[in-house]
Write a protein that holds these residues in place. Structure first.
Motif: not given
Length: 175
Positions: A96-105, A129-134, A160-165
């Motif tokens: 699972y992920t928790i997307p945010n504008e600057e990073s995802w969990d 649970k790991v945080s990763a930069e967008v 993970f690649l989708w849209e412009s992220t």
């Protein structure tokens, strides 16, 4: 006469069965990568952008996302691995992920039997649970894609690649 009727019946069923089949809106994919002596496989469904705004709209910021479509995405490790600073035992996890504008969990969840998100989220089932930069991508990627990048003898990046992220999480193995 009975043989003719039986033959017509079989043909009618065959046509009706084929007529009911539809191309899935989010086709499934399974990818597998060997890192050192560890096999990592990911089983997921691939939704498309389809002229929609994805992150911040279809996939809201700050909420748990099943990271794909349909059933939850599953990741399987044949040996123990380390994700971020957390050791994960060999086995299958829901991703699972928790997307945010600057990073995802990015969350590795021990219960991989859900359809989509769990009805009740259980923090005790969060194995890592790991945080990763967008990172922005200059072109629109139509279909959600999970990949393995930056492959080395003892590590790979789960991308993970989708849209412009693009978002990537390093996975380390012990050989």
């Amino acid at each position: 006469m009975k043989k003719i009727l039986l033959s017509l019946f079989v043909v009618a069923i065959a046509f009706s069965t084929n007529a009911q089949k539809k191309v899935p809106a989010s086709p499934s994919q399974k990818i597998e990568q060997t890192v050192g002596f560890t096999t990592i496989s990911v089983d997921y469904s691939r939704p498309g952008v389809k002229d929609r705004t994805i992150f911040g709209d279809l996939v809201p910021f700050g909420e748990v996302w099943r990271t794909g479509a349909n059933q939850n995405t599953k990741i399987t490790f044949s040996s123990d691995v380390t994700v971020g600073d957390v050791k994960l035992k060999a086995g299958t996890y829901a991703l699972y992920t928790i997307p945010n504008e600057e990073s995802w969990d990015v969350i590795f969840y021990t219960d991989a039997t859900n359809w989509g998100n769990p009805k009740e989220w259980d923090e005790a089932k969060v194995a890592a649970k790991v945080s990763a930069e967008v990172m922005p991508v200059p072109d629109t990627i139509e279909t959600f894609t999970i990949m393995f990048d930056d492959l080395k003898d003892t590590s790979a990046v789960l991308g993970f690649l989708w849209e412009s992220t693009y978002v990537g999480v390093q996975i380390n193995v012990t050989n």
